[in-house]
Design a protein around this motif. Structure first.
Motif, short mmCIF file in Angstrom:
data_model
loop_
_atom_site.label_atom_id
_atom_site.label_comp_id
_atom_site.label_asym_id
_atom_site.label_seq_id
_atom_site.Cartn_x
_atom_site.Cartn_y
_atom_site.Cartn_z
N ARG A 220 6.41 -4.01 -2.56
CA ARG A 220 7.33 -4.71 -3.46
C ARG A 220 8.37 -5.50 -2.66
O ARG A 220 8.67 -6.66 -2.98
CB ARG A 220 7.99 -3.69 -4.38
N ALA A 221 8.91 -4.90 -1.61
CA ALA A 221 9.93 -5.56 -0.80
C ALA A 221 9.37 -6.78 -0.07
O ALA A 221 10.03 -7.82 0.04
CB ALA A 221 10.52 -4.57 0.21
N LEU A 222 8.15 -6.67 0.42
CA LEU A 222 7.52 -7.80 1.11
C LEU A 222 7.25 -8.95 0.14
O LEU A 222 7.45 -10.12 0.48
CB LEU A 222 6.22 -7.35 1.77
N GLY A 360 9.15 12.94 -2.49
CA GLY A 360 10.52 12.73 -2.96
C GLY A 360 10.86 11.25 -3.05
O GLY A 360 10.04 10.38 -2.78
N ARG A 361 12.12 10.95 -3.41
CA ARG A 361 12.57 9.57 -3.58
C ARG A 361 13.34 9.07 -2.38
O ARG A 361 13.70 7.88 -2.33
CB ARG A 361 13.45 9.44 -4.82
N GLU A 362 13.61 9.92 -1.40
CA GLU A 362 14.36 9.50 -0.21
C GLU A 362 13.49 9.66 1.03
O GLU A 362 12.48 10.37 1.02
CB GLU A 362 15.64 10.32 -0.06
N ASN A 363 13.93 9.00 2.11
CA ASN A 363 13.20 9.09 3.37
C ASN A 363 14.19 8.97 4.52
O ASN A 363 15.25 8.35 4.37
CB ASN A 363 12.14 7.98 3.47
N ARG A 378 19.14 8.62 6.40
CA ARG A 378 18.40 8.98 5.20
C ARG A 378 18.87 8.10 4.05
O ARG A 378 20.08 7.92 3.84
CB ARG A 378 18.62 10.45 4.86
N MET A 379 17.92 7.53 3.31
CA MET A 379 18.25 6.65 2.20
C MET A 379 17.10 6.62 1.20
O MET A 379 16.03 7.19 1.45
CB MET A 379 18.57 5.24 2.71
N GLU A 380 17.32 5.97 0.07
CA GLU A 380 16.27 5.80 -0.93
C GLU A 380 15.08 5.06 -0.30
O GLU A 380 15.25 4.21 0.57
CB GLU A 380 16.79 4.99 -2.12
N LYS A 381 13.88 5.40 -0.75
CA LYS A 381 12.69 4.77 -0.18
C LYS A 381 12.68 3.26 -0.42
O LYS A 381 12.15 2.50 0.41
CB LYS A 381 11.43 5.42 -0.74
N ASP A 382 13.27 2.80 -1.52
CA ASP A 382 13.39 1.36 -1.75
C ASP A 382 14.25 0.71 -0.67
O ASP A 382 13.95 -0.41 -0.21
CB ASP A 382 13.99 1.08 -3.13
N ALA A 383 15.31 1.38 -0.25
CA ALA A 383 16.18 0.85 0.79
C ALA A 383 15.47 0.82 2.14
O ALA A 383 15.60 -0.13 2.92
CB ALA A 383 17.46 1.67 0.88
N VAL A 384 14.71 1.88 2.44
CA VAL A 384 13.89 1.89 3.66
C VAL A 384 12.93 0.71 3.64
O VAL A 384 12.76 -0.01 4.64
CB VAL A 384 13.10 3.21 3.78
N LEU A 388 12.75 -2.36 6.32
CA LEU A 388 11.53 -2.58 7.09
C LEU A 388 10.98 -3.99 6.84
O LEU A 388 10.54 -4.67 7.78
CB LEU A 388 10.48 -1.54 6.72
N ALA A 389 11.03 -4.45 5.59
CA ALA A 389 10.54 -5.80 5.27
C ALA A 389 11.33 -6.86 6.03
O ALA A 389 10.76 -7.85 6.52
CB ALA A 389 10.61 -6.03 3.76
N GLU A 390 12.63 -6.68 6.13
CA GLU A 390 13.47 -7.63 6.86
C GLU A 390 13.12 -7.63 8.35
O GLU A 390 13.10 -8.69 8.99
CB GLU A 390 14.95 -7.31 6.63
N ARG A 391 12.84 -6.44 8.90
CA ARG A 391 12.43 -6.36 10.30
C ARG A 391 11.10 -7.08 10.52
O ARG A 391 10.88 -7.74 11.52
CB ARG A 391 12.32 -4.89 10.73
N ILE A 392 10.18 -6.88 9.57
CA ILE A 392 8.86 -7.52 9.67
C ILE A 392 9.01 -9.04 9.63
O ILE A 392 8.39 -9.76 10.41
CB ILE A 392 7.94 -7.03 8.53
N ALA A 393 9.87 -9.53 8.73
CA ALA A 393 10.10 -10.97 8.63
C ALA A 393 10.66 -11.52 9.93
O ALA A 393 10.25 -12.58 10.41
CB ALA A 393 11.06 -11.26 7.47
N ALA A 394 11.61 -10.79 10.53
CA ALA A 394 12.20 -11.24 11.80
C ALA A 394 11.16 -11.25 12.92
O ALA A 394 11.12 -12.15 13.75
CB ALA A 394 13.37 -10.33 12.17
N ALA A 395 10.28 -10.22 12.93
CA ALA A 395 9.26 -10.14 13.98
C ALA A 395 8.24 -11.25 13.87
O ALA A 395 7.71 -11.74 14.88
CB ALA A 395 8.57 -8.78 13.91
N LEU A 396 7.94 -11.67 12.62
CA LEU A 396 6.91 -12.70 12.42
C LEU A 396 7.47 -14.11 12.54
O LEU A 396 6.70 -15.08 12.59
CB LEU A 396 6.26 -12.53 11.05
N GLU A 397 8.77 -14.24 12.59
CA GLU A 397 9.40 -15.55 12.56
C GLU A 397 8.91 -16.45 13.70
O GLU A 397 8.73 -17.65 13.52
CB GLU A 397 10.92 -15.41 12.62
N ASN A 398 8.69 -15.87 14.86
CA ASN A 398 8.31 -16.68 16.02
C ASN A 398 6.80 -16.73 16.25
O ASN A 398 6.34 -17.22 17.27
CB ASN A 398 9.00 -16.13 17.28
N ASN A 399 6.02 -16.17 15.31
CA ASN A 399 4.57 -16.18 15.46
C ASN A 399 3.93 -17.27 14.60
O ASN A 399 4.43 -17.62 13.56
CB ASN A 399 3.99 -14.82 15.03
#
Length: 399
Positions: A220-222, A360-363, A378-384, A388-399
């Motif tokens: 969903r986040a991606l 559970g709902r947290e991770n 530790r945070m809600e899985k939606d927040a995780v 993570l989606a933002e990290r993935i976007a940053a990692a793919l930015e230069n590819n």
């Protein structure tokens, strides 16, 4: 998001064409302008008058309309849209697209454009599963065509399986994702999620406690960042992420086949809790009790999907992310797993019963990469998932 966006909607022939009327209605409600194009066979299911009335635009039908073609109308139509949507897309039209044919207005528009194309296939399950259609599907994906659906379910012909056109609401969400100006716009990402079920006999299976909540949240986040997401999920009760192309599987082998079919991709996120083993020679009939004797089960190793994709050579995604659910020595075990599998990142967590994370709902995760181990709170899985989606976007930015 769709206000004043121009959608060129190509409707091809099939019983699912009736859904295109609701699709037009939903797009207009969101402020989009819809220019409809009907193939000759589409007119057997919906009329140009109904399509035109709902869209408040002329319905285009004929390649050789002298009035339209006086100004090279098919070229103008194909290039004035923000997005071209084919819904429904028959096996025949997909074959034309894959082979570059242009023998009617719809296929000519699709060949004469450099605009992004989103396709919603609809056909009989046998036609969808036929090697020719699957070959055309892979060719179109390599050409950059985006897909939504097909879904699995009952069909007008009385059969059951994949081939039903995605529902109009799903297509609208996919259109919004395609037109979103997010950092992952134009990126194709595979996400696996949930458990796998490995049969012992027709009524028993081996599984694990994964709920699929974290994988669903990641998909969903991606999507919200503009990615085209292929969501391969084992049996899970979580609502499927809107806008993603959902592929439902049960076993590890089915999951591997679905992942292989979804390649190539820019990134692959393996959040599924895939069973390591399956029963070798599962029984075709229910195993009965026999005077208190305990049946003997023989196990065989399941395919290693993460390692297979990480080491897949030229089709390897630019970023491969694995998950490691551990009960002790979390960082050490996950670090060794990353090296052994050959993936770029491992998202590790402690799933000991007292943590309440499994189901559970947290991770609480640790991101392990070449840079070392990074502890996230530790945070809600939606927040995780969002982080993570933002990290993935940053990692793919230069590819």
């Amino acid at each position: 998001m769709l206000e004043d966006k121009r959608i060129l909607l190509i409707i091809s022939g099939g019983i699912a064409a009736y859904k295109s009327l609701d699709l037009i209605r939903q797009l207009r409600k969101r402020g989009a302008w819809v220019t409809p194009v009907l193939t000759k066979s589409a007119e057997e299911f919906v009329t140009p008058l109904s399509v035109s009335a709902l869209s408040e635009e002329k319905a285009y039908r004929d390649l050789f309309d002298l009035t339209d073609e006086a100004e090279m109308g098919h070229i103008q139509l194909s290039r004035s849209a923000d997005l071209i949507v084919v819904a429904p897309a028959t096996a025949n039209l997909m074959a034309k697209m894959a082979t570059g044919q242009a023998d009617d207005l719809a296929s000519t528009l699709l060949l004469a454009t450099d605009t992004q194309v989103l396709v919603a296939p609809a056909m009989n399950v046998r036609m969808w599963e036929h090697p020719a259609t699957q070959r055309n599907l892979q060719m179109l994906k390599r050409d950059g065509v985006a897909f939504v659906g097909p879904n699995e379910g009952d069909m007008a012909c009385g059969e059951y399986g994949p081939g039903r056109m995605a529902e109009p609401a799903e297509i609208v969400t996919a259109i919004e994702n395609q037109l979103a100006e997010g950092p992952l716009t134009g990126r194709r990402i595979i996400v696996t999620s949930g458990p796998t079920h490995e049969p012992i006999d027709p009524v028993r299976y081996i599984a694990n406690r994964s709920s699929g909540a974290q994988g669903t949240a990641i998909a969903r986040a991606l999507s919200m960042l503009g990615a085209e997401v292929v969501f391969v999920t084992g049996p899970a009760d979580e609502p499927r992420p809107e806008g993603a192309h959902v592929v439902e599987v049960e076993t590890a082998k089915e999951m591997k086949d679905a992942v292989d079919a979804a390649l190539p991709a820019d990134a692959a996120i393996f959040a599924a809790a895939v069973a390591d083993w399956h029963v070798d020679g599962a029984s075709d009939s229910k195993i009965k009790k026999q005077d208190g004797k305990i049946p003997s089960l023989s196990f065989a190793e399941n395919p290693d999907i993460l390692a297979s994709v990480s080491q897949s050579g030229k089709e390897r995604p630019a970023l491969v992310v694995g998950f490691a659910a551990e009960t002790d020595d979390v960082i050490e075990n996950a670090t060794r797993k990353r090296v052994r599998k050959g993936c770029d990142w491992i998202v590790a967590n402690d799933v000991s019963p007292e943590t309440g994370i499994m189901g559970g709902r947290e991770n609480a995760v640790v991101l392990i990469s070449d840079a070392g181990a990074e502890h996230w709170p530790r945070m809600e899985k939606d927040a995780v998932a969002r982080q993570l989606a933002e990290r993935i976007a940053a990692a793919l930015e230069n590819n």
